[in-house]
Design an enzyme around this catalytic site. Structure first.
Site, PDB file in Angstrom:
ATOM      1  N   ARG A  29      -8.347  -2.004  -7.560  1.00  0.00           N
ATOM      2  CA  ARG A  29      -9.054  -0.691  -7.434  1.00  0.00           C
ATOM      3  C   ARG A  29      -7.716   0.274  -7.608  1.00  0.00           C
ATOM      4  O   ARG A  29      -7.964   1.474  -8.165  1.00  0.00           O
ATOM      5  CB  ARG A  29      -9.719  -0.537  -5.920  1.00  0.00           C
ATOM      6  N   CYS A  43     -16.030  -4.548  -4.556  1.00  0.00           N
ATOM      7  CA  CYS A  43     -15.144  -5.734  -4.189  1.00  0.00           C
ATOM      8  C   CYS A  43     -15.782  -6.740  -3.620  1.00  0.00           C
ATOM      9  O   CYS A  43     -17.073  -6.758  -3.272  1.00  0.00           O
ATOM     10  CB  CYS A  43     -13.803  -5.085  -3.726  1.00  0.00           C
ATOM     11  N   ASN A  64       0.852  -1.090  -0.110  1.00  0.00           N
ATOM     12  CA  ASN A  64       0.024  -0.024   0.172  1.00  0.00           C
ATOM     13  C   ASN A  64       0.694   1.225  -0.036  1.00  0.00           C
ATOM     14  O   ASN A  64       0.322   2.436  -0.052  1.00  0.00           O
ATOM     15  CB  ASN A  64      -1.097  -0.118   1.070  1.00  0.00           C
ATOM     16  N   ILE A  74     -14.603   0.834   9.304  1.00  0.00           N
ATOM     17  CA  ILE A  74     -14.196   1.540   7.966  1.00  0.00           C
ATOM     18  C   ILE A  74     -15.031   0.938   6.812  1.00  0.00           C
ATOM     19  O   ILE A  74     -15.603   1.455   5.904  1.00  0.00           O
ATOM     20  CB  ILE A  74     -12.616   1.240   7.728  1.00  0.00           C
TER      21      ILE A  74
HETATM   22  C1  EPZ Z   1      -6.758   1.669   1.388  1.00  0.00           C
HETATM   23  O1  EPZ Z   1      -7.766   1.370   0.528  1.00  0.00           O
HETATM   24  C2  EPZ Z   1      -6.038   0.432   1.379  1.00  0.00           C
HETATM   25  N1  EPZ Z   1      -5.693  -0.203   0.009  1.00  0.00           N
HETATM   26  C3  EPZ Z   1      -7.012  -0.554   1.912  1.00  0.00           C
HETATM   27  O2  EPZ Z   1      -6.234  -1.998   2.106  1.00  0.00           O
HETATM   28  C4  EPZ Z   1      -7.311  -0.411   3.210  1.00  0.00           C
HETATM   29  O3  EPZ Z   1      -8.352  -1.241   3.853  1.00  0.00           O
HETATM   30  C5  EPZ Z   1      -7.895   1.182   3.194  1.00  0.00           C
HETATM   31  O4  EPZ Z   1      -6.928   2.014   2.625  1.00  0.00           O
HETATM   32  C6  EPZ Z   1      -8.314   1.499   4.828  1.00  0.00           C
HETATM   33  O5  EPZ Z   1      -7.090   1.725   5.642  1.00  0.00           O
HETATM   34  C7  EPZ Z   1      -4.480   0.307  -0.454  1.00  0.00           C
HETATM   35  O6  EPZ Z   1      -3.787   1.132   0.096  1.00  0.00           O
HETATM   36  C8  EPZ Z   1      -4.325   0.159  -2.044  1.00  0.00           C
HETATM   37  P1  EPZ Z   1      -9.988   4.727   2.098  1.00  0.00           P
HETATM   38  P2  EPZ Z   1      -8.699   2.776   0.088  1.00  0.00           P
HETATM   39  O7  EPZ Z   1     -10.280   5.412   0.773  1.00  0.00           O
HETATM   40  O8  EPZ Z   1      -7.738   3.878  -0.182  1.00  0.00           O
HETATM   41  C9  EPZ Z   1     -14.874   5.658   2.162  1.00  0.00           C
HETATM   42  C10 EPZ Z   1      -5.635  -4.150   1.640  1.00  0.00           C
HETATM   43  O9  EPZ Z   1      -6.160  -5.042   2.382  1.00  0.00           O
HETATM   44  N2  EPZ Z   1     -14.564   6.210   0.993  1.00  0.00           N
HETATM   45  O10 EPZ Z   1      -9.141   4.896   3.252  1.00  0.00           O
HETATM   46  O11 EPZ Z   1      -9.844   2.250  -0.945  1.00  0.00           O
HETATM   47  C11 EPZ Z   1     -14.715   4.076   1.888  1.00  0.00           C
HETATM   48  O12 EPZ Z   1     -15.704   3.329   1.535  1.00  0.00           O
HETATM   49  C12 EPZ Z   1      -6.486  -2.972   1.095  1.00  0.00           C
HETATM   50  O13 EPZ Z   1      -4.550  -3.820   1.476  1.00  0.00           O
HETATM   51  C13 EPZ Z   1     -15.541   7.038   0.208  1.00  0.00           C
HETATM   52  O14 EPZ Z   1     -16.768   6.839   0.826  1.00  0.00           O
HETATM   53  O15 EPZ Z   1      -9.607   3.061   1.449  1.00  0.00           O
HETATM   54  C14 EPZ Z   1     -14.321   3.432   3.376  1.00  0.00           C
HETATM   55  O16 EPZ Z   1     -15.240   3.455   4.049  1.00  0.00           O
HETATM   56  C15 EPZ Z   1      -7.845  -3.369   1.327  1.00  0.00           C
HETATM   57  N3  EPZ Z   1     -15.613   7.497  -0.752  1.00  0.00           N
HETATM   58  C16 EPZ Z   1     -13.451   4.628   3.947  1.00  0.00           C
HETATM   59  O17 EPZ Z   1     -13.472   5.958   2.996  1.00  0.00           O
HETATM   60  C17 EPZ Z   1     -14.182   7.620  -1.365  1.00  0.00           C
HETATM   61  O18 EPZ Z   1     -14.161   8.278  -2.390  1.00  0.00           O
HETATM   62  C18 EPZ Z   1     -11.759   4.541   3.860  1.00  0.00           C
HETATM   63  O19 EPZ Z   1     -11.365   4.105   2.738  1.00  0.00           O
HETATM   64  C19 EPZ Z   1     -13.110   6.883  -1.010  1.00  0.00           C
HETATM   65  C20 EPZ Z   1     -13.325   6.260   0.261  1.00  0.00           C
END
Ligand code: EPZ
Length: 416
Positions: free
Chosen positions: A92, A116, A23, A326
Site C-alpha cells: 500500500r 489488505c 515505516n 485504529i
Molecule cells: C501506517 O499505515 C503504517 N504503515 C502501519 O504499519 C500502521 O499500522 C499505521 O500507520 C498506523 O500506525 C506504514 O507506515 C507504511 P494510517 P497507514 O493512515 O499510513 C484511517 C506495519 O505493520 N484512514 O495512519 O496506512 C485508517 O483506515 C503497518 O508496519 C482513513 O480513514 O495508516 C486507519 O483506521 C501496517 N483514510 C487510520 O486512519 C485515509 O485516507 C490510521 O491509518 C487514511 C487512513
C-alpha cells in the site's frame, strides 16, 4: 513456500542490533522524487517492502542500488509518472509516490491500493487533501490520475490521525505554491523524521513534533544523505519475546522513547528493564501478569504491537482486555493462536485474553506482518514444535528475523 520451524520453551539470552525502520524508510524513499539528484539513505533495512519500493522507483526511471544497508537513489532521470497495480497491490505504501509526482511533474497515474488481510484501508484523506491543494484527480480503471496539476497551499484538518495522509501531504506541500497548514497530524517518529529530512533538503516546515504543521512551499529541493531511524516495532517485538520466554534480551541501537509506551506496558506485565541512551535490556518474568491495552496514534500504544502483545497476554496470569481503535478487524492472528491453546474471545475490536499457563506447538499460518510476529513469539514459548506457513509476510517487515532469534538461542529455522 518458506515456513519457519520453531521449537519453543527456551529462554532467550543475549544482544540484538535493531535494524532501520521500514515505516520511516518508505516515505523517505518517496521523498527522493522531490529533489532530482543522487540521494544516499543509510541503515535502510533489506526487506521485501523496501525492495518493492525500490522497484517502483526504478519503474519511474530512477537508478537505485543497495550496498548492504546503504541505498543510493538517483532521481535525475525520472521520466515516468505511473505506479502499476502489480506493485501497488503488494504494498500500500507505494501510494507515497503520488504527492511527490504531482508536486514535481504536475502529473501522476498511481494504482489505488485496494484492501489488505484485515479489511478496507481507505486513502480518502490522501485524495481529499491533494484535491484541497488544487489537484483535479480522477479514478480511472483502478488508477488515481492527475493531469496538469499545480499544487497550491491549503488549510487541511484531518478528521482521523493518519500516518500515511500526513506524510503524503507534507511531501505535496513542500514544493506547492504558497503556505499549507495541516491540523491534527500524526506524530509517529516516522513522520517527524520525514519532516526533518525534507527540511534538510531545503523545505520550510514549522511545528514538527506538534499536531499542527505549517509548510511554506519552495522552488527546489536538494538531494539528501541521511540515516534511517531504528525500528521501534522490531525492537518492541524482541522485547515481547523476552516476556514470553523468561529471557533477557539487550536491544541495541534503539531510541527508547520511540517505544516507551510498550516498555511501560511490559513493565506492568512484570518485565524488568534497564534503559540506556541507545539500548534497553528486557528481562521477562516467570509468568507475565495480565494487562489491558487500548491502541492509539503515537505516543499512544501502537496498533503494530497489538498482535504481539496478545501473544504475551495469552500466557499471562489473569485476563487481559486488548482493544484496537485504529484497525477494528486486525485480529487474524487470534484463530491461529487458538490452535496453540490460547483462550481469546473476540468482541468487535476487543480481544478478551484468558491467560493459560502453557501453549503448545502447532501448524499455523501467517496472515499479515504483525500477526506473523505474534505467532513467532508464541511459538518461542510453546511446548514442542510449531510450523508457521506463509512467512513471506514476515519478510515484508523484519530483516533476517530467524538469524537474530537464533543468535539469542532460539531453535528456529527456515524450511521450504
Ligand atoms: C501506517 O499505515 C503504517 N504503515 C502501519 O504499519 C500502521 O499500522 C499505521 O500507520 C498506523 O500506525 C506504514 O507506515 C507504511 P494510517 P497507514 O493512515 O499510513 C484511517 C506495519 O505493520 N484512514 O495512519 O496506512 C485508517 O483506515 C503497518 O508496519 C482513513 O480513514 O495508516 C486507519 O483506521 C501496517 N483514510 C487510520 O486512519 C485515509 O485516507 C490510521 O491509518 C487514511 C487512513
Amino acid at each position: 513456500m518458506d515456513k519457519l520451524r520453531i521449537t519453543g520453551g527456551r529462554p532467550l539470552e543475549g544482544a540484538v542490533r535493531i535494524s532501520g525502520a521500514k515505516n520511516a524508510a518508505l516515505p523517505v524513499m518517496a521523498a527522493t522524487l522531490l529533489a532530482p539528484g543522487v540521494h544516499r539513505l543509510r541503515n535502510v533495512p533489506r526487506l521485501r517492502d523496501t525492495q518493492t519500493f525500490a522497484r517502483v522507483l526504478e519503474l519511474l526511471g530512477a537508478r537505485v542500488s543497495f550496498e548492504g544497508n546503504l541505498l543510493t537513489i538517483d532521481t535525475l532521470g525520472v521520466n515516468s509518472v505511473e505506479a502499476p497495480y502489480e506493485l501497488v497491490k503488494t504494498m500500500r505504501a507505494s501510494i507515497y509516490v503520488l504527492g511527490p509526482l504531482l508536486a514535481r511533474f504536475g502529473r501522476a497515474k498511481v494504482s489505488l491500493p485496494g484492501g489488505c488481510a484485515w479489511g478496507p484501508r481507505p486513502v480518502n484523506l490522501h485524495l481529499s487533501g491533494l484535491q484541497a491543494m488544487g489537484a483535479a484527480l480522477d479514478i480511472e480503471h483502478g488508477y488515481i490520475v492527475g493531469r496538469d496539476v499545480k499544487l497550491r497551499g491549503a488549510h487541511i484538518g484531518f478528521d482521523v490521525v493518519s500516518v500515511g495522509a500526513t506524510a503524503q501531504l507534507m511531501m505535496a506541500a513542500v514544493l506547492a505554491q504558497g503556505t499549507t497548514v495541516l491540523e491534527n497530524v500524526a506524530l509517529e517518529p516516522d513522520v517527524t523524521v520525514l519532516g526533518e529530512v525534507l527540511v534538510a533538503c531545503g523545505a520550510r516546515i514549522d511545528g514538527l513534533g506538534t499536531r499542527r504543521l505549517t509548510i511554506q512551499g519552495v522552488g527546489t529541493l536538494r538531494p539528501i544523505d541521511t540515516t534511517i531511524i531504528p525500528d521501534r516495532i522490531e525492537a518492541a517485538t524482541f522485547a515481547a519475546a523476552a516476556a514470553t520466554t523468561r529471557g533477557t534480551i539487550r536491544l541495541e541501537g534503539v531510541v527508547p522513547d520511540h517505544f516507551e509506551v510498550v516498555l511501560r506496558k511490559l513493565e506492568e506485565a512484570g518485565c524488568t528493564l534497564q534503559r540506556g541512551t541507545d539500548s534497553v535490556t528486557v528481562s521477562g518474568p516467570q509468568r507475565p501478569r495480565a494487562v489491558n491495552v487500548v491502541t492509539q496514534p503515537f505516543p499512544g500504544f501502537p496498533t503494530d504491537m497489538q498482535a504481539q502483545t496478545i501473544a504475551v497476554c495469552a500466557l499471562a496470569d489473569g485476563t487481559s482486555v486488548i482493544e484496537d481503535t485504529i484497525y477494528f478487524d486486525r485480529f487474524t492472528h487470534v484463530p491461529e493462536l487458538a490452535r496453540m491453546g490460547a483462550r481469546i474471545e473476540l468482541k468487535a475490536n476487543v480481544a478478551v485474553v484468558k491467560g493459560v499457563d502453557r501453549l503448545y506447538g502447532a501448524q499455523v499460518m501467517a496472515t499479515d506482518l504483525r500477526a506473523s510476529a505474534s505467532l513467532v513469539i508464541a511459538a518461542l514459548a510453546a511446548e514442542g514444535e510449531t510450523l508457521i506457513d506463509r512467512i513471506y509476510h514476515l519478510d515484508r517487515g523484519y530483516e533476517t528475523l530467524e538469524k537474530k532469534f537464533s543468535a539469542l538461542g532460539a531453535r528456529i529455522q527456515r524450511v521450504s
